[in-house]
Design an enzyme around this catalytic site. Structure first.
Site, mmCIF file in Angstrom:
data_model
loop_
_atom_site.group_PDB
_atom_site.id
_atom_site.type_symbol
_atom_site.label_atom_id
_atom_site.label_comp_id
_atom_site.label_asym_id
_atom_site.label_seq_id
_atom_site.Cartn_x
_atom_site.Cartn_y
_atom_site.Cartn_z
ATOM 1 N N LYS A 76 15.994 -23.500 18.707
ATOM 2 C CA LYS A 76 17.212 -24.263 18.970
ATOM 3 C C LYS A 76 17.079 -25.662 18.387
ATOM 4 C CE LYS A 76 20.045 -25.304 23.131
ATOM 5 N NZ LYS A 76 20.083 -25.065 24.602
ATOM 6 N N SER A 150 23.942 -22.988 26.180
ATOM 7 C CA SER A 150 24.074 -23.734 24.949
ATOM 8 C C SER A 150 23.206 -23.193 23.822
ATOM 9 C CB SER A 150 23.723 -25.203 25.194
ATOM 10 O OG SER A 150 22.390 -25.338 25.680
ATOM 11 N N SER A 174 21.354 -21.920 30.137
ATOM 12 C CA SER A 174 21.489 -21.793 28.680
ATOM 13 C C SER A 174 20.496 -20.828 28.054
ATOM 14 C CB SER A 174 21.335 -23.172 28.023
ATOM 15 O OG SER A 174 22.351 -24.047 28.461
#
Length: 594
Positions: A76, A150, A174
């Site tokens: 990420k 996310s 997330s």
């Protein structure tokens, strides 16, 4: 070369057989990425020549000492990687880090191959995946639907077969919601188990690096390679093991708390997952979800929001206009709370924590839906705050209560969209949760990722633990079993010894069992249990073992050999041969009847 499911065991088998190499696998994945239709998955990629050079270097060095040798992954883009920009999905925020985040450095040392950096909800603020100027990644099953966030790009990359695992972050869910929407395992470790040094904070006291993978065994392999105390992370904690019973009591939703936002198919799949859990022999106990729900609501609806404000305060002073509108509104919303408000909410959480503890008296872990439903991108953009809150109904409380969680695939709705459930336990219960999650994942049969292929790898517990064959009063449910469980030991499975073992009732008060191997004897085998415990716990246990009991090597019916309870020869003189009972539990039950 075809590897539809990038499971570690399949990759390793290919490497060992020489049918694939890290270089060949990297080339295959770069080609897949180039042709994959969803261009919002990645923010940046490692240059092909650099990635191929790293793969070639690995091949020269070999796999020795590298538990993740040649395993390709993505990360990420709020986690630092040397030479690649860290954007947190905000171009104005971007910077080039001078060193890897601690967790990335550990994975690099373990031989993992980093492919690139994945898209996310800006500043990790959201559970849906639509809040990024780099675009909105889509669920691998239907491009009209959100990927979850996310950690949106991280999940899609694994679900689509573009990487074998990925790293996300998890503050409110997330690392779990995107797993559900892309048919993956989503491991959210305990706070501080993976170092957060080099991670752009969302809520620094709650943030966790999370892991997406195709099976539990792969996720736990990554955790094992990357975990460890890091003095540079104020929230880092040494890894530990909080054991759960081998046959857990799972807290599940009562009828009044089963909120699926009108999604009847999701409700049915949750009920089916509960049925499978029960069929595994686990006890299901209804809990009052109200205090958990109230804690979840405080994460975004109260003063805890100010921690997000604090994380980006300096940047927002200069670049507020560069922030995605919904994200900006959420972050700036923290300004309305005072320090007194923050303490008020801390007190509220503590009071609610007491109520959740009362529920945990009833159970060992929770089995909840990962998300109540899934929304289309159009629906999410129309109601960005309301629908995002819905997605966090069963996830937002976990980090506020310092818990560990593993999300897993739980089936598909008639429209082809996936559904997931999550096992949630106390901090550092990852190993026990993982054993349960692996069994349930296998039983539910939803496979992994877009292919829905069934993983081959199974997780039975930490590989560095010591096995122990138990034959007497330390068996589960018997009088001395607590001496094992108090040391964090886990029941792996019931078993039988090889045929040449006999069992005796020693002439002690009360009687103790004596297990002895007798060459030439051929019986049905003695019923025993195979337990697992850490090396330090094993040493402590052996040091306190009273005579005439000893630890020797016991052969089981499958031919495997393990440390186990035996008896010194002198104590067998005058002992009653109770082999015909088949095991200590049966003998003890019969003797109590008399």
């Amino acid at each position: 070369m075809t590897l539809d499911l990038l499971e570690f065991s399949a990759i390793r088998s290919g490497y060992e057989a020489g049918t694939i190499t890290p270089t060949a696998l990297v080339k295959t994945l770069l080609a897949r990425i180039a042709t994959y239709s969803d261009k919002a998955v990645f923010i940046s990629l490692v240059k092909a020549e650099n990635l191929l050079a790293e793969a070639a270097k690995l091949e020269l060095e070999g796999s020795a000492g590298k538990p993740l040798y040649g395993i390709p992954y993505v990360v990420k883009d709020n986690i630092d990687v040397t030479g690649l920009p860290t954007t947190a999905a905000c171009p104005a925020f971007a910077y080039i880090p001078e060193q890897d985040a601690t967790t990335i450095a550990r994975l690099r040392a373990a031989g993992a191959l980093l492919i690139g950096k994945a898209n996310l909800d800006q500043f990790a603020t959201g559970l849906n995946g639509t809040r990024s100027p780099y675009g909105a990644p889509r669920s691998v099953f239907n491009t009209a639907y959100v990927s979850g966030g996310s950690s949106s790009g991280s999940a899609v990359a694994v679900g689509a077969g573009l990487a074998a695992f990925s790293l996300g972050t998890d503050t409110a869910g997330s690392g779990r919601v995107p797993a559900a929407f892309n048919n993956l395992i989503g491991l959210k470790p305990s706070i501080g188990r993976l170092s957060a040094t080099g991670v752009v904070p969302a809520c620094k006291s709650l943030d966790c690096i999370s892991i997406f993978a195709n099976c539990v065994a792969d996720a736990m392999a990554v955790l094992s390679a990357a975990e460890g105390y890091d003095a540079s992370d104020a929230y880092s904690r040494p890894p530990a093991n909080h054991p759960l019973p081998a046959v857990p009591r799972l807290g599940v939703l009562a009828g009044k708390d089963k909120d699926f936002a009108g999604d009847v198919a999701a409700f049915a799949l949750y009920e089916a997952a509960l049925g499978k859990a029960k069929a595994l022999g686990w006890e299901l106990v209804e809990i009052d979800y109200a205090p958990f729900r109230d804690i979840a609501a405080l994460l975004y609806g109260g003063a805890f929001l100010a921690e997000r404000t604090a994380a980006t305060r300096a940047f927002m002073r200069r670049h507020a206009d560069d922030v995605f509108p919904v994200v900006r509104a959420i972050i700036e919303g923290g300004h309305k709370f005072s320090a007194a408000d923050a303490f008020d909410d801390i007190y509220k959480v503590q009071a609610l924590r007491q109520l959740t503890m009362a529920e945990f008296v009833k159970c060992d872990a929770l089995l909840l839906p990962t998300a109540p439903t899934i929304f289309t991108i159009e629906e999410m953009l129309a109601e960005p705050v309301k629908h995002n809150s819905t997605l966090g109904l069963y996830t937002n409380f976990v980090n506020l209560l310092d818990m560990a969680a593993i999300a897993l695939p739980a089936g598909f709705k008639p429209d082809g969209l996936p559904f997931g459930v999550t096992l949630i336990g106390p901090a550092f219960s990852e190993a026990s949760l993982a054993v349960c999650a692996d069994k349930l994942h296998n039983a539910l049969g939803a496979g992994a990722g877009l292919t829905r292929a069934e993983p081959y790898g199974r997780y039975e517990g930490p590989s560095n633990e010591v096995s122990l064959v138990v034959a007497g009063a330390h068996l589960s449910g018997m009088v001395l079993n607590h001496e094992l469980t108090s040391l964090g030991a886990r029941l792996m499975r019931p078993a039988f010894t090889a045929p040449d073992y006999r069992l005796f009732a020693l002439a002690t008060n009360p009687p103790k069992p004596g297990l002895a191997q007798t060459p030439g004897f051929s019986g049905a085998g003695i019923a025993v249990e195979l337990w697992s415990l850490s090396p330090s716990a094993f040493g402590h246990f052996v040091a306190t073992l009273p005579a005439p009991m000893v630890i020797g090597r016991v052969t089981l019916e499958d031919g495997s050999v393990h440390p186990g309870f035996l008896c010194e020869a002198y104590a067998l003189e005058g002992a009653a041969d109770i082999t015909a009972h088949g095991g200590w539990r049966a003998y003890w039950g019969a003797s109590q009847v008399k």
